[in-house]
Design a protein around this motif. Structure first.
Motif, short mmCIF file in Angstrom:
data_model
loop_
_atom_site.label_atom_id
_atom_site.label_comp_id
_atom_site.label_asym_id
_atom_site.label_seq_id
_atom_site.Cartn_x
_atom_site.Cartn_y
_atom_site.Cartn_z
N GLU A 15 5.48 43.29 52.70
CA GLU A 15 5.00 43.61 51.36
C GLU A 15 6.09 44.38 50.61
O GLU A 15 6.97 44.99 51.22
CB GLU A 15 3.72 44.42 51.41
N ASP A 33 7.08 47.43 48.18
CA ASP A 33 6.60 48.75 47.79
C ASP A 33 6.74 48.91 46.28
O ASP A 33 7.77 48.56 45.71
CB ASP A 33 7.41 49.84 48.50
N GLY A 34 5.71 49.44 45.65
CA GLY A 34 5.77 49.72 44.22
C GLY A 34 5.28 48.58 43.36
O GLY A 34 4.90 47.51 43.85
N ASP A 35 5.29 48.83 42.06
CA ASP A 35 4.82 47.87 41.07
C ASP A 35 6.04 47.26 40.37
O ASP A 35 6.56 47.83 39.42
CB ASP A 35 3.90 48.57 40.06
N LEU A 36 6.48 46.11 40.86
CA LEU A 36 7.68 45.46 40.35
C LEU A 36 7.34 44.04 39.90
O LEU A 36 6.33 43.48 40.34
CB LEU A 36 8.76 45.41 41.44
N PRO A 37 8.18 43.44 39.07
CA PRO A 37 7.90 42.08 38.60
C PRO A 37 8.30 41.00 39.61
O PRO A 37 8.82 39.95 39.25
CB PRO A 37 8.72 41.98 37.31
N ARG A 45 7.16 39.22 43.72
CA ARG A 45 6.15 39.14 44.76
C ARG A 45 6.77 38.45 45.98
O ARG A 45 7.79 37.78 45.86
CB ARG A 45 4.92 38.38 44.27
N SER A 105 6.93 38.01 36.98
CA SER A 105 6.72 38.15 35.54
C SER A 105 8.07 38.29 34.85
O SER A 105 9.10 38.44 35.51
CB SER A 105 5.81 39.35 35.24
N TYR A 108 16.95 46.42 39.81
CA TYR A 108 15.74 46.81 40.53
C TYR A 108 16.10 47.20 41.95
O TYR A 108 16.87 46.50 42.62
CB TYR A 108 14.74 45.64 40.58
#
Length: 95
Positions: A32, A34-38, A40, A55, A65
């Protein structure tokens, strides 16, 4: 290599292979971000994951990033390992 800021969602950025030499649940690994990134992660094949643009990217807002990926086995207790990737976003003429 940098990824262009006009990369469409679903663009594959990287392919990663993970492995755990244990057997049974201890050898099954999930990954997975970690964090909220654009981005997946999608399973590609056994123990292989694709890092995909999820996104729109905008170099004027974020030029690079730091992506931390955690791999965790399904044992009890679960063991995990992390790795970090730096992904630069290249500029595209927006005008």
């Amino acid at each position: 290599n940098p990824i262009p800021e006009d990369s469409v969602p679903s663009t594959v950025v990287a392919v990663m292979h993970v492995r755990d030499r244990d057997s049974g649940n201890n050898g099954e690994v999930g990954c997975e971000i970690d964090g909220d990134l654009p981005f997946r992660l999608e399973p590609s094949s056994q123990n292989t994951y694709k890092l995909i643009v999820a996104s729109a990217l905008d170099r004027e807002k974020v030029s690079a990033y730091n992506i931390t990926i955690t791999a965790k086995d399904r044992g009890s207790p679960a063991l995990s390992s992390r790795t970090a990737l730096v992904l630069e976003v290249s500029d595209v003429n927006d005008n």
